[in-house]
Design a protein around this motif. Sequence first.
Motif, mmCIF file in Angstrom:
data_model
loop_
_atom_site.group_PDB
_atom_site.id
_atom_site.type_symbol
_atom_site.label_atom_id
_atom_site.label_comp_id
_atom_site.label_asym_id
_atom_site.label_seq_id
_atom_site.Cartn_x
_atom_site.Cartn_y
_atom_site.Cartn_z
ATOM 1 N N VAL A 287 0.806 -1.263 0.011
ATOM 2 C CA VAL A 287 0.071 0.132 -0.023
ATOM 3 C C VAL A 287 0.998 1.433 -0.127
ATOM 4 O O VAL A 287 2.154 1.343 0.429
ATOM 5 C CB VAL A 287 -0.869 0.003 1.271
ATOM 6 N N GLY A 288 0.381 2.167 -0.591
ATOM 7 C CA GLY A 288 0.972 3.519 -0.489
ATOM 8 C C GLY A 288 0.677 4.707 0.195
ATOM 9 O O GLY A 288 1.475 5.800 -0.056
ATOM 10 N N SER A 289 -0.406 4.469 0.960
ATOM 11 C CA SER A 289 -0.696 5.686 1.971
ATOM 12 C C SER A 289 -1.040 4.916 3.426
ATOM 13 O O SER A 289 -1.297 3.882 3.426
ATOM 14 C CB SER A 289 -1.938 6.442 1.540
ATOM 15 N N GLY A 290 -0.737 5.785 4.397
ATOM 16 C CA GLY A 290 -1.140 5.204 5.618
ATOM 17 C C GLY A 290 -2.325 5.165 6.240
ATOM 18 O O GLY A 290 -3.094 4.203 6.827
ATOM 19 N N PRO B 34 1.394 9.814 2.841
ATOM 20 C CA PRO B 34 0.192 10.634 2.706
ATOM 21 C C PRO B 34 -1.038 9.907 3.590
ATOM 22 O O PRO B 34 -0.831 8.752 3.567
ATOM 23 C CB PRO B 34 -0.196 10.851 1.264
ATOM 24 N N GLY B 35 -1.929 10.774 3.911
ATOM 25 C CA GLY B 35 -3.226 10.211 4.364
ATOM 26 C C GLY B 35 -3.156 9.964 6.037
ATOM 27 O O GLY B 35 -4.022 10.449 6.739
ATOM 28 N N MET B 36 -1.978 9.278 6.317
ATOM 29 C CA MET B 36 -1.755 9.168 7.946
ATOM 30 C C MET B 36 -0.333 8.894 7.878
ATOM 31 O O MET B 36 0.134 7.824 7.226
ATOM 32 C CB MET B 36 -2.734 7.920 8.432
ATOM 33 N N ASP B 37 0.359 9.248 8.893
ATOM 34 C CA ASP B 37 1.633 8.949 9.025
ATOM 35 C C ASP B 37 1.952 7.497 9.698
ATOM 36 O O ASP B 37 0.866 6.874 10.091
ATOM 37 C CB ASP B 37 2.773 10.002 10.006
ATOM 38 N N GLY B 38 3.228 6.820 9.619
ATOM 39 C CA GLY B 38 3.289 5.618 9.787
ATOM 40 C C GLY B 38 3.112 5.304 11.222
ATOM 41 O O GLY B 38 2.884 3.857 11.781
ATOM 42 N N ILE B 39 3.510 6.229 12.120
ATOM 43 C CA ILE B 39 3.304 6.110 13.595
ATOM 44 C C ILE B 39 1.671 5.954 14.106
ATOM 45 O O ILE B 39 1.363 4.863 14.673
ATOM 46 C CB ILE B 39 3.737 7.165 14.273
ATOM 47 N N ALA B 40 0.994 6.662 13.337
ATOM 48 C CA ALA B 40 -0.584 6.781 13.434
ATOM 49 C C ALA B 40 -0.894 5.276 12.921
ATOM 50 O O ALA B 40 -1.995 4.426 13.221
ATOM 51 C CB ALA B 40 -1.347 7.753 12.799
ATOM 52 N N ALA B 41 -0.541 4.987 11.459
ATOM 53 C CA ALA B 41 -0.976 3.781 11.070
ATOM 54 C C ALA B 41 -0.499 2.473 11.825
ATOM 55 O O ALA B 41 -1.323 1.460 11.602
ATOM 56 C CB ALA B 41 -0.232 3.642 9.624
#
Length: 202
Positions: free
Chosen positions: A34-37, A59-66
Motif C-alpha cells: 500500500v502507498g498511504s497510511g 500521505p493520508g496518515m503517518d506511519g506512527i498513527a498507521a
Amino acid sequence: MTIRVMLADDQALVRGALAALLELESDLTVVAQVGSGDVVAAAAREHRPDVILMDVEMPGMDGIAATTAAREALPGVRVLIVTTFGRPGFLRRGLRAGASGFVVKDTPATELADAVRRVHQGLRVVDPQLATDSLVAGESPLTRRESEVLLAAREGGTVADVAKRVFLSEGTVRNHLSAAIGKTGARNRAEAVQIADGNGWL
C-alpha cells in the motif's frame, strides 16, 4: 512456515525494491503493498499479514498513527518501521504506538530479512545507532499542545493562520510558540520547528 509480509510505503520504487529483496527469501512472502497510511488498517484486515514493514512519512496518515490503526485492526500483527528518517523521537513514538522494531532503509537486505523474522518471533529489533541517539536526545520537552502548534506553524503563515489551524486564540498560540522556542533552545519559530522536527518530536 512462510511469514506473510505487507509493505506500506508511499514510494512505489522503494516498495518494489523491498518486495523483490524479501521474495528472494524462501520463508518470506509479500502479500500486499500500500502507498498511504490511511489504507493500512483495511489492507491488514483483508490480507492478514504476520509482519508489516511501515514507512513513517506517508500521505493520508503517518506511519506512527498507521501502526496504532493496524494493531487495532489486526491485534496479532507485528510492525517493523523501516524509514529514511532516523530521528530519535520517531523511535520512541513508534514503540509507544506498538511497533516491534525500527530500522533505517539502508539496512542490508539480509539484515532486513532477519529483522522481519525476529519481529515475527516476538522479539524487538532496533537499529543500534538510533537507540543510542534516542537515549542521548531524551524525551520530547514539548507538551502535546506545543507540538500541535509547532506542527501547524511548520506550514508557514502568520500567528493568525496558525491559530485558525489549531482552533486556538492568537494569544494562546503566541504563548505556546514562546514556550516551544524556549524549550528547544531556538532563536525563533522557524528554528524551533526545525529542531523539533529533526528530533522526531512532531
